[in-house]
Design a protein around this motif. Sequence first.
Motif, PDB file in Angstrom:
ATOM      1  N   VAL A  49       0.869  -1.185   0.000  1.00 36.21           N
ATOM      2  CA  VAL A  49       0.000   0.000   0.000  1.00 36.21           C
ATOM      3  C   VAL A  49       0.902   1.230   0.000  1.00 36.21           C
ATOM      4  N   GLY A  50       0.594   2.178  -0.876  1.00 39.67           N
ATOM      5  CA  GLY A  50       1.372   3.425  -0.937  1.00 39.67           C
ATOM      6  C   GLY A  50       2.450   3.402  -2.011  1.00 39.67           C
ATOM      7  N   MET A  51       2.657   2.245  -2.664  1.00 40.21           N
ATOM      8  CA  MET A  51       3.737   2.183  -3.660  1.00 40.21           C
ATOM      9  C   MET A  51       3.344   2.932  -4.930  1.00 40.21           C
ATOM     10  N   GLU A  52       4.384   3.494  -5.598  1.00 39.98           N
ATOM     11  CA  GLU A  52       4.166   4.276  -6.812  1.00 39.98           C
ATOM     12  C   GLU A  52       4.182   3.363  -8.037  1.00 39.98           C
ATOM     13  N   GLY A  53       3.510   3.795  -9.081  1.00 38.67           N
ATOM     14  CA  GLY A  53       3.529   3.028 -10.325  1.00 38.67           C
ATOM     15  C   GLY A  53       2.869   3.795 -11.457  1.00 38.67           C
ATOM     16  N   GLU A  54       2.607   3.086 -12.540  1.00 34.14           N
ATOM     17  CA  GLU A  54       1.961   3.682 -13.718  1.00 34.14           C
ATOM     18  C   GLU A  54       0.637   2.987 -13.950  1.00 34.14           C
ATOM     19  N   VAL A  55      -0.357   3.726 -14.449  1.00 34.76           N
ATOM     20  CA  VAL A  55      -1.597   3.077 -14.882  1.00 34.76           C
ATOM     21  C   VAL A  55      -1.587   3.028 -16.411  1.00 34.76           C
ATOM     22  N   GLU A  56      -1.819   1.838 -16.927  1.00 35.23           N
ATOM     23  CA  GLU A  56      -1.702   1.604 -18.374  1.00 35.23           C
ATOM     24  C   GLU A  56      -3.001   0.985 -18.867  1.00 35.23           C
ATOM     25  N   PHE A  68      -2.364  -1.558 -13.178  1.00 37.43           N
ATOM     26  CA  PHE A  68      -1.356  -0.855 -12.371  1.00 37.43           C
ATOM     27  C   PHE A  68      -0.020  -1.588 -12.530  1.00 37.43           C
ATOM     28  N   ILE A  69       1.008  -0.866 -12.959  1.00 40.02           N
ATOM     29  CA  ILE A  69       2.343  -1.471 -13.122  1.00 40.02           C
ATOM     30  C   ILE A  69       3.257  -0.849 -12.054  1.00 40.02           C
ATOM     31  N   PRO A  70       3.660  -1.636 -11.045  1.00 40.02           N
ATOM     32  CA  PRO A  70       4.502  -1.075  -9.976  1.00 40.02           C
ATOM     33  C   PRO A  70       5.814  -0.528 -10.529  1.00 40.02           C
ATOM     34  N   ALA A  71       6.261   0.580  -9.963  1.00 37.51           N
ATOM     35  CA  ALA A  71       7.503   1.204 -10.443  1.00 37.51           C
ATOM     36  C   ALA A  71       8.725   0.337 -10.137  1.00 37.51           C
ATOM     37  N   VAL A  72       8.643  -0.466  -9.069  1.00 34.31           N
ATOM     38  CA  VAL A  72       9.771  -1.345  -8.725  1.00 34.31           C
ATOM     39  C   VAL A  72      10.008  -2.275  -9.912  1.00 34.31           C
TER      40      VAL A  72
END
Length: 319
Positions: A49-56, A68-72
Amino acid sequence: MKAKLLSYTNITVPTPPYKKATKVGIVEDENGKRCLVRIEDEDYEILKVGMEGEVEERKTDFGTFNFFIPAVKREKRRKVAAVTGASRGIGNAIALELGRSGFNVVISDLEKTGECDETMKKIAESGGEAIFVQTDVTNLSQVEELMKKTVEKFGRIDVLVNNAGINIDKLVTGMTPEQWQKVIDVDLTGVFYCTKAALPYMIKQGGGRIINISSMSAFDGAVGQANYAAAKGGIISFTKVIAREYAQYNVLCNAIAPGFIKTRMTDAMPPGLFRDRLARNPLGRRGEPEEVAKLVRFLVTEGDYITGQVIGINAGEYV
Ligand SMILES: NC(=O)c1ccc[n+]([C@@H]2O[C@H](COP(=O)([O-])OP(=O)(O)OC[C@H]3O[C@@H](n4cnc5c(N)ncnc54)[C@H](O)[C@@H]3O)[C@@H](O)[C@H]2O)c1
């Protein structure tokens, strides 16, 4: 669009005859707007919860959805393979092939051999890590310990290769109940124990691949191998059930049926039988353990749409 993950869950939609587990979450974009997203199975275990990412936006067979694609960067993670009976022969070649293809490897067997040490060294030289866990596949608590140690060391089990196997060849009239049972215990019950112990981890982490090493003997009425052929045929039926039961969790299960492969198992054949086998082999040679290992590597790294199959590797000796 950049977004932050607010919550996520795994929901099972019971659509008979198949059930599909779908991972979903809620994200918030930079302007505070929230939306529902889907999450890929393989990303699920790294979510926080709280992790950054991109929505594609992606098109699927069932419509267009936001993912949701996690930035990690998940590519940085080495996958993990556990191989049974991997101290020598085909299992050892599979461990090395997977280790060189980007996996961390857990080698398990009744005992550790020099071949095993050599393979562990080569895997380390190629940038991976390998450990040995002594395991008798006929002992359920040892098998459970194997899976537990794998997850304690490497965090997950992406691939299980059920390779451990023995043969005690006799005509049925001369085969004792103990000789029958021993082969069934190692070659068939061992596959059940290992699969049963690995599945909960694979389901929890969002998927996995299981490869069961069967044999051409399952198909061709191999004289003197009633116990072995029954066990290897049982593996094929078992593989198909696992494929159907666990596809909903992104666990794929296939069997490989090798023919005449150059290992201690076939070195020990009576010379007359050995010559007969070679004479009816269209390529006129035994297969190399490495050739079986390459097929395993293909299935676990490329075979994303292959499950419930039996792949023969036998130079056309059985068609
Ligand atoms: N060699 C062939 O031609 C051939 C053909 C078809 C299928 N296979 C199958 O391939 C697999 C590997 O065979 P291989 O030829 O490399 O044989 P192998 O005898 O060289 O290796 C088998 C390994 O399994 C291990 N093992 C035996 N009992 C075990 C147990 N109870 N718990 C854990 N490990 C155990 C052994 O210690 C050994 O390291 C087997 O399942 C075999 O049936 C081999």
